[in-house]
Design an enzyme around this catalytic site. Structure first.
Site, PDB file in Angstrom:
ATOM      1  N   LYS A 113      25.667  -5.389  32.915  1.00  0.00           N
ATOM      2  CA  LYS A 113      26.145  -5.194  31.545  1.00  0.00           C
ATOM      3  C   LYS A 113      25.154  -5.727  30.508  1.00  0.00           C
ATOM      4  O   LYS A 113      25.179  -5.316  29.355  1.00  0.00           O
ATOM      5  CB  LYS A 113      27.524  -5.801  31.377  1.00  0.00           C
ATOM      6  CG  LYS A 113      28.571  -5.003  32.169  1.00  0.00           C
ATOM      7  CD  LYS A 113      29.967  -5.498  31.987  1.00  0.00           C
ATOM      8  CE  LYS A 113      30.966  -4.574  32.656  1.00  0.00           C
ATOM      9  NZ  LYS A 113      30.982  -4.727  34.137  1.00  0.00           N
TER      10      LYS A 113
HETATM   11  C1  LIG Z   1      31.496  -3.766  34.959  1.00  0.00           C
HETATM   12  C2  LIG Z   1      31.123  -3.865  36.390  1.00  0.00           C
HETATM   13  C3  LIG Z   1      31.303  -2.783  37.286  1.00  0.00           C
HETATM   14  C4  LIG Z   1      31.967  -1.488  36.866  1.00  0.00           C
HETATM   15  O1  LIG Z   1      31.213  -0.759  35.934  1.00  0.00           O
HETATM   16  P1  LIG Z   1      31.867   0.475  35.134  1.00  0.00           P
HETATM   17  O2  LIG Z   1      30.840   0.902  34.168  1.00  0.00           O
HETATM   18  O3  LIG Z   1      33.097  -0.082  34.462  1.00  0.00           O
HETATM   19  O4  LIG Z   1      32.227   1.512  36.119  1.00  0.00           O
HETATM   20  C5  LIG Z   1      30.870  -2.940  38.587  1.00  0.00           C
HETATM   21  N1  LIG Z   1      30.316  -4.090  39.017  1.00  0.00           N
HETATM   22  C6  LIG Z   1      30.124  -5.151  38.199  1.00  0.00           C
HETATM   23  C7  LIG Z   1      29.511  -6.385  38.736  1.00  0.00           C
HETATM   24  C8  LIG Z   1      30.517  -5.069  36.857  1.00  0.00           C
HETATM   25  O5  LIG Z   1      30.324  -6.133  36.046  1.00  0.00           O
END
Ligand SMILES: *Cc1c(COP(=O)(O)O)cnc(C)c1O
Length: 468
Positions: A113
């Site tokens: 993220k």
């Molecule tokens: C947010 C997240 C996901 C999921 O991602 P999306 O874009 O919501 O599908 C998967 N793994 C981790 C570690 C995350 O922080």
């Protein structure tokens, strides 16, 4: 200049700048680019030797053109990705012949993220500075989003950020990654309730922003914000180019919650990158897997798992894919979404529309036991410890792979040190926190514990927003 339209066809077209500063469209839909930028194979091929930062500019600029100056964008990109903990920004780790993990956890909060939220913070400040405006970010988190959003906006002069998390229900590392960040504009609110209650308060606040007394607007930092998806498209190009793309196709397996990260892969393909297969890897919150495999859309109650960042009951970004499957017919999609959102009955998507999705996407749901087993298996094979979310991706990749001659890349969405429960359950010692976080467990925390009461939370936000 790129224009953005709502998936439900009944909201004004916006520029990038306005999309950045909005949450949902006024008709309840999500914004998507009106036209998708297209790159030829020759053009993509000519980027083969570019560092991540220059490639990022190539991919992102068409989405922001007319709103963000080209040089300014490059500067922001250089600042953001230059500060990552690995020179390659998104390095590949090989697991087996033609099998890789793309490490997306070298940013400040150790999850993918950061790729989007670090840049989002810079973009917000750039746009707000020119408009001479200030905004309020409000978001709910069960873990990774909150810390990445706080790290991404802590230096923003024109943003106050309020992140709600369920009191006592996020891991200590995750909580500390939010509550130990120092800044006058950062507010951590621990709600005495669960994640859904926190999320509902955020939704209600976006719906009626009168508690801000007209002085400020709320901005969303979850993946309904297009700027997040846009930044995530880059690493699909980067990983492909590093493995001989675009002259050979790639396959990707993506640990999926809200369908944001994998939608970025779908965008990369639409922009011209040869992608043969995209795998939707879910945990036991498998609404998308059930839809893809049985054409049954049925929302089940949320299950709490050892992969909390994928614990969702509905995947909001899936609407962006449905919009394309329905040939961008906003009215048809508004109809379908109205049925889906009722949640009381199960809904079917027409077979020919779903067939289009199945040509590209496969799906697989991984239980907690299989997640742990995969962490153990890969460690035995390679000495490499996967975070549990990534392990779900690797398991799904191994189950769904269509062609072993095509490189299979699983997105490594987080560092295992963030997920103690899973690491211990798989029988491993906890890895060490990276250097920049080595004193995390002793840093001072700042948080406000509030009851799960909308008026109290809104009063807290209004009071702290009007300090300056
Ligand atoms: C947010 C997240 C996901 C999921 O991602 P999306 O874009 O919501 O599908 C998967 N793994 C981790 C570690 C995350 O922080």
């Amino acid at each position: 200049m790129m224009k953005y339209i709502s998936t439900r066809g009944n909201a004004p077209e916006l520029t990038f700048e306005d999309v950045l500063l909005t949450g949902l469209a006024t008709d309840g839909g999500l914004y998507v680019p009106k036209e998708v930028p297209q790159f030829s194979l020759a053009e993509i091929e000519s980027w083969r030797d570019l560092p991540y930062t220059e490639l990022a500019h190539k991919v992102i600029y068409p989405f922001v053109e007319g709103c963000v100056d080209s040089d300014a964008l490059q500067t922001m990109i250089n600042e953001v990705y230059g500060a990552f903990g690995h020179k390659a920004v998104a390095p590949l780790q090989q697991l087996d012949n033609n099998e890789y993990v793309l490490e997306l956890f070298h940013g400040p909060t150790l999850a993918f993220k950061d790729f989007a939220l670090q840049l989002l913070g810079r973009l917000l400040d750039y746009v707000l500075e020119r408009r001479n405006e200030k905004v309020v970010i409000m978001g709910a988190t069960s873990g990774d989003t909150g810390s990445a959003a706080i790290e991404g906006t802590k230096a923003c002069r024109n943003v106050d950020i309020f992140i709600l998390h369920p009191y006592g229900k996020v891991s200590e590392v995750q909580r500390r990654q939010m509550t130990t960040v120092v800044g006058d504009n950062i507010f951590n609110i621990a709600i005495k309730g669960n994640f859904d209650q926190a999320q509902d308060m955020v939704k209600a606040s976006f719906g009626d922003q009168s508690f801000l007394r007209g002085e400020r607007k709320l901005v969303a930092v979850n993946s309904i914000n297009w700027a997040r998806i846009m930044s995530q498209i880059v690493y699909y190009f980067y990983s492909s180019l590093n493995l001989g793309g675009p002259l050979r196709p790639m396959a990707y397996s993506v640990p999926t919650g809200n369908f944001g990260d994998i939608f970025a892969g779908y965008m990369a393909k639409k922009m011209g990158l040869p992608i043969e297969q995209l795998i939707i890897a879910t945990n036991s919150n498998d609404v998308l897997h059930r839809l893809m495999s049985q054409n049954l859309y049925e929302v089940h109650p949320l299950q709490h798992t050892i992969t909390p960042s994928m614990d969702i009951a509905v995947s909001s970004n899936f609407e962006r894919l449905l919009f394309d499957l329905y040939d961008r017919d906003g009215a048809a999609l508004a109809d379908l979404m109205a049925k889906m959102n009722k949640r009381t009955e199960s809904v079917e998507v027409s077979e020919d529309k779903l067939g289009k999705a199945r040509a590209l996407f496969d799906s697989f749901a991984v239980s907690e036991d299989l997640t742990v087993q995969t962490m153990q298996e890969v460690y035995k094979e390679t000495g490499y410890l996967l975070d549990p979310h990534t392990a779900i991706g690797v398991k799904a990749a191994r189950e769904c792979r269509r062609n072993p001659r095509i490189p299979m890349i699983t997105l490594g969405t987080a560092h295992p040190v963030k997920f103690e429960d899973a690491v211990l359950r798989a029988g491993f010692d906890m890895p060490k926190l990276p250097h920049h976080l080595s004193d995390l467990m002793t840093r001072e925390e700042r948080l406000e514990v509030l009851p799960a009461d909308l008026a109290t939370v809104q009063e807290f936000i209004a009071t702290n927003t009007f300090k300056d």
